[in-house]
Design an enzyme around this catalytic site. Structure first.
Site, PDB file in Angstrom:
ATOM      1  N   GLU A   1      -2.635  11.130   3.143  1.00  0.00           N
ATOM      2  CA  GLU A   1      -3.652  10.896   4.168  1.00  0.00           C
ATOM      3  C   GLU A   1      -3.737  12.144   5.034  1.00  0.00           C
ATOM      4  O   GLU A   1      -2.729  12.809   5.275  1.00  0.00           O
ATOM      5  CB  GLU A   1      -3.295   9.712   5.062  1.00  0.00           C
ATOM      6  CG  GLU A   1      -3.611   8.367   4.513  1.00  0.00           C
ATOM      7  CD  GLU A   1      -3.422   7.298   5.574  1.00  0.00           C
ATOM      8  OE1 GLU A   1      -4.410   6.671   5.981  1.00  0.00           O
ATOM      9  OE2 GLU A   1      -2.261   7.083   5.986  1.00  0.00           O
TER      10      GLU A   1
ATOM     11  N   GLU B   1       0.856  -1.196   0.000  1.00  0.00           N
ATOM     12  CA  GLU B   1       0.000   0.000   0.000  1.00  0.00           C
ATOM     13  C   GLU B   1       0.885   1.236   0.000  1.00  0.00           C
ATOM     14  O   GLU B   1       1.867   1.305   0.751  1.00  0.00           O
ATOM     15  CB  GLU B   1      -0.909   0.002   1.225  1.00  0.00           C
ATOM     16  CG  GLU B   1      -1.750   1.274   1.387  1.00  0.00           C
ATOM     17  CD  GLU B   1      -2.641   1.230   2.626  1.00  0.00           C
ATOM     18  OE1 GLU B   1      -3.023   0.112   3.049  1.00  0.00           O
ATOM     19  OE2 GLU B   1      -2.939   2.320   3.175  1.00  0.00           O
TER      20      GLU B   1
END
Length: 271
Positions: free
Chosen positions: A155, A150
């Protein structure tokens, strides 16, 4: 409407990175110049179905993070309007959840190994609001996370409006043990204007950028397990609500909250 002058100038960004970034002799900077995928979000309505599909529901245990939203493909949660993609989290009772939102993926529609992946985004805000622009390894042989790999290009904790995170997850360094670094704006906030979030990814590195600033490089020497970034990945964009990363919304969190995406572009090395 979009600022066309600004959009045209950003096509030159991959050529300017070497000049505009703070680098040293240990960092790898590659100019990925061949544009291979783009969505400018110029047509109102549902997202382009040749590039994007919606994940629906709550996933297992809140998509694995104890999140509170139910993802839908309704226009209330995801649509293209006035030149931008809007992914909107709402506070409402829906299918047993107290919030709704949307999660778009390119799995099976667009996948690529290595290159520059970037998006120009204005972020939402508020305690418990969790937008992300990220990537997962594209496997169809039963391999599961975190072994698929990932890459979190961006974020954001809505309660920390000046700071974003860039991270990688893999076997032995996933979840709270991800290899991560933050980037903080000076005298600005990510929810008040658009910024370009991107990575440049090659065989032994992932470089993380905000606008023209290279703020992190992760290499195989930096991870605490196997390097699993040597196969195609697909793109995800979503706005989660609640979960272990941000905590639940509180009485000061206002809804709806929308992530506005001006464009998504992917480049590869033309050599």
């Amino acid at each position: 409407m979009k600022n066309r002058t600004k959009k045209i100038s950003t096509l030159l960004l991959p050529l300017l990175l070497l000049v505009g970034c703070n680098t040293d002799e240990t960092q790898t900077v590659v100019n990925f110049t061949e544009l291979v995928m783009q969505d400018e979000f110029d047509t109102d309505g549902a997202p382009n179905s040749t590039l994007w599909k919606s994940e629906i529901g709550t996933g297992v245990n809140g998509w694995g993070n104890n999140e509170l939203q139910y993802y839908t493909d309704r226009s209330e949660n995801v649509k293209v309007e006035n030149g931008v993609l809007l992914i909107t989290a709402n506070e409402e009772s829906f299918e047993g959840s107290s919030y709704t939102s949307a999660r778009l993926i390119t799995d099976g529609l667009f996948e690529q190994q290595y290159g520059r992946f970037e998006a120009r985004i204005r972020l939402p805000y508020g305690q418990g609001v969790w937008p992300a622009f990220w990537m997962l390894g594209a496997y169809d042989d039963g391999t599961i996370w975190p072994n698929i790999g990932e890459i979190d290009i961006m974020e954001f904790r809505g309660q920390e409006p000046t700071t974003i995170l860039g991270s990688v997850h893999g076997p032995g360094y996933s979840g709270g043990a991800a290899i991560s670094k933050s980037f903080t704006l000076q005298n600005d906030r990510f929810d008040t204007g658009f910024h370009i979030f991107g990575i440049e990814w090659g065989p032994a590195y992932v470089n993380f950028y905000v606008d023209d600033i290279l703020y992190n490089q992760i290499t195989p020497e930096d991870v605490t397990g196997e390097w699993v970034f040597d196969h195609p990945f697909y793109i995800l964009m979503n706005v989660a609500v609640g979960g272990s990363f941000v905590g639940a919304p509180n009485e000061e969190t206002n809804f709806p909250q929308s992530m506005l995406v001006d464009y998504v572009r992917v480049y590869k090395n033309a050599n």
